[in-house]
Write an enzyme that holds these catalytic residues in place. Sequence first.
Site, PDB file in Angstrom:
ATOM      1  N   CYS A   1      73.241 -17.938  -1.422  1.00  0.00           N
ATOM      2  CA  CYS A   1      71.874 -17.054  -1.167  1.00  0.00           C
ATOM      3  C   CYS A   1      71.826 -16.722   0.467  1.00  0.00           C
ATOM      4  CB  CYS A   1      70.574 -17.813  -1.598  1.00  0.00           C
ATOM      5  SG  CYS A   1      70.560 -18.312  -3.202  1.00  0.00           S
TER       6      CYS A   1
ATOM      7  N   ARG B   1      69.847 -13.643  -9.501  1.00  0.00           N
ATOM      8  CA  ARG B   1      69.904 -12.599  -8.736  1.00  0.00           C
ATOM      9  C   ARG B   1      69.840 -11.291  -9.164  1.00  0.00           C
ATOM     10  NH1 ARG B   1      72.411 -15.894  -4.975  1.00  0.00           N
ATOM     11  NH2 ARG B   1      73.396 -17.921  -6.009  1.00  0.00           N
TER      12      ARG B   1
HETATM   13  C1  BEZ Z   1      73.531 -20.789  -3.911  1.00  0.00           C
HETATM   14  O1  BEZ Z   1      74.707 -21.100  -3.406  1.00  0.00           O
HETATM   15  O2  BEZ Z   1      72.992 -19.931  -3.483  1.00  0.00           O
HETATM   16  C2  BEZ Z   1      73.335 -21.233  -5.265  1.00  0.00           C
HETATM   17  C3  BEZ Z   1      74.129 -21.661  -6.263  1.00  0.00           C
HETATM   18  C4  BEZ Z   1      73.685 -21.996  -7.523  1.00  0.00           C
HETATM   19  C5  BEZ Z   1      72.320 -22.199  -7.818  1.00  0.00           C
HETATM   20  C6  BEZ Z   1      71.630 -21.698  -6.890  1.00  0.00           C
HETATM   21  C7  BEZ Z   1      71.730 -21.264  -5.659  1.00  0.00           C
END
Ligand code: BEZ
Length: 217
Positions: free
Chosen positions: A53, A130
Amino acid sequence: METIENTYSMPRIGDVAPDFEAVTTTGKIKFSDFEPGKWKILFSHPADFTPVCTTEMSGFALEKDTFDGLHTALIGLSIDSIHSHLAWVNNVDEKTGVYFQFPIIADLDMKVSKFYGMLQPNESETAAVRAVFFIDPNHKIRLIMYYPLNVGRNMEEIVRALKALQFSDEHKVAMPLNWKPGEPVIVPPPKTLGEMKERIEDDSLDKVDFYLAKKTI
Ligand code: BEZ
């Protein structure tokens, strides 16, 4: 068989974007009053202070000039508190110098996430997937992307898709596979026998046949 809760909905291309009021990092907003006259990109991320993110939000922030040039306002969202958002924005700014200047919705009650099909319980019951919604100045949803939690989006594709939508509206054409700005576009296929005859006789186009013809604008 699975039951579908009526509080979850999946907006579709062509729908009017559901309106909502929300608390964001730049203050309260009513979506229908937000940046009138502009295109909007409404996008969700699963959680603040997570690695993928952080790369994605930084990607949006670094393209600010591109989105401004395309008359497009950004608005992010996650199911986190406003305090978490503020701390994350500040932390990323301090650590990397990238500032998330666009509003980020604190969707703690999941109201907006559920309206926009961002909460997909078989992927996560607590975090938004996402999602990217491309919304035109008339509030119509024009393109939707959904990515899972473990795969980051592609900023080049987001910008390309936005440019394609805007170019299509302006010139009433369609875009072929992998189209990029400057490349030939597809003219709408004929809808009547008369139009088909005209198309067959038109030597100004780059034609495979009457139904697949391109031109450069
Ligand atoms: C992330 O790295 O943004 C992420 C990965 C897995 C679940 C939620 C966020």
